[in-house]
Design an enzyme around this catalytic site. Structure first.
Site, mmCIF file in Angstrom:
data_model
loop_
_atom_site.group_PDB
_atom_site.id
_atom_site.type_symbol
_atom_site.label_atom_id
_atom_site.label_comp_id
_atom_site.label_asym_id
_atom_site.label_seq_id
_atom_site.Cartn_x
_atom_site.Cartn_y
_atom_site.Cartn_z
ATOM 1 N N ASP A 96 0.843 -1.193 0.000
ATOM 2 C CA ASP A 96 0.000 0.000 0.000
ATOM 3 C C ASP A 96 0.877 1.241 0.000
ATOM 4 O O ASP A 96 1.406 1.587 1.054
ATOM 5 C CB ASP A 96 -0.974 -0.014 1.182
ATOM 6 C CG ASP A 96 -0.333 -0.439 2.500
ATOM 7 O OD1 ASP A 96 0.776 -1.009 2.511
ATOM 8 O OD2 ASP A 96 -0.965 -0.211 3.531
ATOM 9 N N GLU A 148 12.588 1.857 7.280
ATOM 10 C CA GLU A 148 11.533 0.986 6.758
ATOM 11 C C GLU A 148 11.780 0.579 5.313
ATOM 12 O O GLU A 148 11.460 -0.532 4.900
ATOM 13 C CB GLU A 148 10.201 1.743 6.865
ATOM 14 C CG GLU A 148 9.002 1.024 6.314
ATOM 15 C CD GLU A 148 7.809 1.948 6.195
ATOM 16 O OE1 GLU A 148 6.679 1.455 6.350
ATOM 17 O OE2 GLU A 148 7.978 3.151 5.937
#
Length: 593
Positions: free
Chosen positions: A346, A547
């Site tokens: 996403d 991340e």
């Protein structure tokens, strides 16, 4: 909650990928859906009154503070100090302007008086099996500099270890956090709770860190979700109950068993794994394809049980849907957004009919290569785990299912010319099943997910497949100077170029390394070295693990998407440790880019 089988579901019918381009360009895709289903909303799992109220707080906060550095998730992670009715009453009495905003002073005062801080429902917990330098830690790492850094990454497990506070157990209605029986490892930053597919790579890192008990505790928590909700949730919040994430629980259990031989964990896990398998193979996720050999093949898609803005991103989703006029079209768009979140990707142009228009997300109209590879692995894992417990009937049933899925993956996704497995666009304009396979429905765009099946033994053990995929990957354009890009499209979405993500590096590298091909293993090590170096450079520059990374620049973390870049970071730590465990680091190899 009712069993998943009891949830009502009427088929959602979508226009075909090809037909889309015949529509007037002014027509929004979401508004063009319709004709054969009177219930485009489909099944929905309701959320809690607290979540609904916190969405109102979130919207007011956006009006008050503006969108600069605004994170909508912060507000749905708040915990109540008082009963919801009292908190709502005080909120309704706040003096609001015509646009719904409250003065900064009033809103800050209200939040401080009536809420605990986001994240206060999780408390730090030192892992019971953490040692500053575990015995047998990364024996192949010979470089002192790299070993020192690896131990710093290993120490981050302490920083990311949490347990649910006693207050959540006492008054669950005061919290959006869901109670869990054991401590967890969180990803980090805004991700204050345990997440599903992140946990696989966290566990791979924990196993490299010899933290077997912590790894087992994570698995036990995920099994708890299946027992409570019928599937593993996207994450441990009340607003995540309507969707899952890439199904990797069986992979976690298989890895832990291979390291520990814990047969009791396997016995405890099997009923839950079978229940999860049934969830993914129920009507809502299952699609039948009629192939060129007149066989009916069963494959799966992502499909969230939701048709509203995601609470954790409600203000963002409403803004994205602001130009969609009809209620049913908005509901369809919101389901697509939530289904894309279920994919873990996403967001990415991978899921869009028109890469320039976010409202053309059509994830439920796609059979994804990686999801079906994960479910094949689930079938193989369950068969293996059932066999080690002596349940030969279950083992044979799942081996049989795996053979059928392997055939389906080859028939529907494989593209020999490209040497890749390609996502398949569904055509549901006729509302008929099974759908007939058409070569033109393969998505010819290149994504890192096109190579995920190589991670599965069924494919990496086949020398002819490995050779073709190796050539396909080498000519794909995905490999950057410092890792594998998610796609070739620079869209501003975080799962597109130039971002590289730890799980994609790991699956492709591990598939290549396990193939038995010396050339493939050499390439695998080369990719791992690039990835380790950029992680090291970013860590030294910023003092933290990230991340995602920009694979075109050394030490540059990734950007894009709907939130600011996050640090911590669970799966990044896990993949670095797993790579160092597999390949080591010679004394004479530089760690610097």
């Amino acid at each position: 909650m009712m069993g998943f089988e009891a949830l009502s579901f009427r088929k959602l019918c979508l226009i075909s990928f090809a037909a889309f381009f015949l529509l007037p360009i002014t027509m929004n895709v979401a508004e063009s859906l319709s004709s054969c289903s009177s219930n485009s909303a489909g099944s929905v799992v309701s959320t809690t009154p607290l979540v609904s109220f916190l969405e109102r707080v979130q919207e007011t906060a956006l009006s008050t503070f503006g969108d600069s550095q605004f994170d909508p998730k912060l507000y749905v992670d708040l915990s109540l100090k008082f009963e919801l009715s009292k908190t709502q009453e005080a909120f309704d009495k706040l003096p609001k302007s015509s646009n719904g905003s409250v003065s900064v002073k009033e809103l800050n005062g209200y939040i401080e008086e009536y809420f605990e801080g986001a994240g206060d429902d999780m408390v730090r917990a030192v892992p019971v099996d953490f040692l500053p330098e575990p015995e047998g830690f990364l024996p192949k790492v010979k470089s002192k500099e790299v070993r020192a850094w690896a131990l710093e990454v290993h120490a981050l497990w302490k920083n990311l270890s949490r347990k649910v506070s006693d207050e959540v157990v006492k008054r669950p209605e005061f919290h959006t956090l869901l109670p869990l029986p054991n401590p967890v490892i969180i990803p980090g930053s805004r991700f204050r709770e345990v997440y599903y597919w992140d946990s696989y790579w966290v566990i791979r890192g924990l196993l490299a860190s010899k933290m077997h008990d912590t790894a087992k505790a994570i698995v036990t928590n995920l099994i708890h979700f299946i027992e409570e909700y019928g599937h593993v949730l996207n994450g441990a919040r009340a607003y995540y109950t309507n969707r899952s994430q890439p199904p990797l629980l069986s992979s976690m259990i298989h890895e832990i068993y291979s390291r520990t031989g814990d047969i009791e964990l396997v016995k405890k896990s099997l009923p839950a794994l079978i229940k999860e398998y049934q969830f993914w193979n129920s009507g809502i996720h299952k699609v039948t394809i009629h192939d060129v050999h007149s066989s009916n093949l069963t494959l799966n898609r992502y499909y969230a049980m939701w048709n509203k803005p995601r609470p954790e991103s409600s203000t963002i989703d409403k803004e994205s849907a602001s130009n969609i006029s009809s209620i049913s079209a908005k509901q369809h768009f919101y389901r697509e957004v939530a289904s894309t979140a279920e994919s873990g990707w996403d967001f990415s142009t991978r899921w869009m009919r028109n890469p320039l228009d976010f409202t053309t997300l059509a994830t439920t109209s796609i059979l994804p290569v990686d999801l079906n590879a994960f479910i094949l692995k689930m079938e193989l894992d369950i068969a293996f785990l059932a066999k080690v417990t002596g349940d030969h009937s279950t083992a044979e049933n799942f081996f049989k299912a795996s053979r059928a899925r392997r055939k389906a993956i080859k028939s529907v996704f494989w593209n020999a010319k490209m040497g890749q497995w390609l996502d398949y666009w569904l055509n549901d304009s006729t509302c008929e099943e099974p759908q007939t396979w058409e070569a033109s429905h393969q998505n010819q765009n290149v994504f890192a997910s096109n190579f995920v099946p190589l991670w599965i033994e069924s494919f990496n053990s086949d020398p002819s497949v490995v050779e073709k995929v190796l050539r396909g990957f080498q000519s794909s354009g995905l490999l950057g100077a410092f890792g594998i890009a998610s796609s070739l499209k620079n869209s501003g979405q975080q799962w597109d170029f130039p971002n590289g993500w730890a799980p994609l590096q790991h699956m492709i590298v591990e598939g290549l390394a396990r193939s038995g091909s010396k050339e493939a293993r050499s390439l695998a090590e080369d990719i791992a070295v690039r990835w380790i170096r950029t992680n090291y450079a970013a860590y030294k520059k910023t003092g933290t693990m990230h991340e995602k990374h920009d694979v075109t620049k050394c030490g540059e973390f990734g950007g894009g998407g709907e939130y600011v870049p996050q640090t911590g970071f669970g799966w990044s730590n896990g993949v670095v440790l797993a790579f160092l465990e597999e390949f080591g680091w010679p004394q004479d190899r530089t760690i610097h880019c």
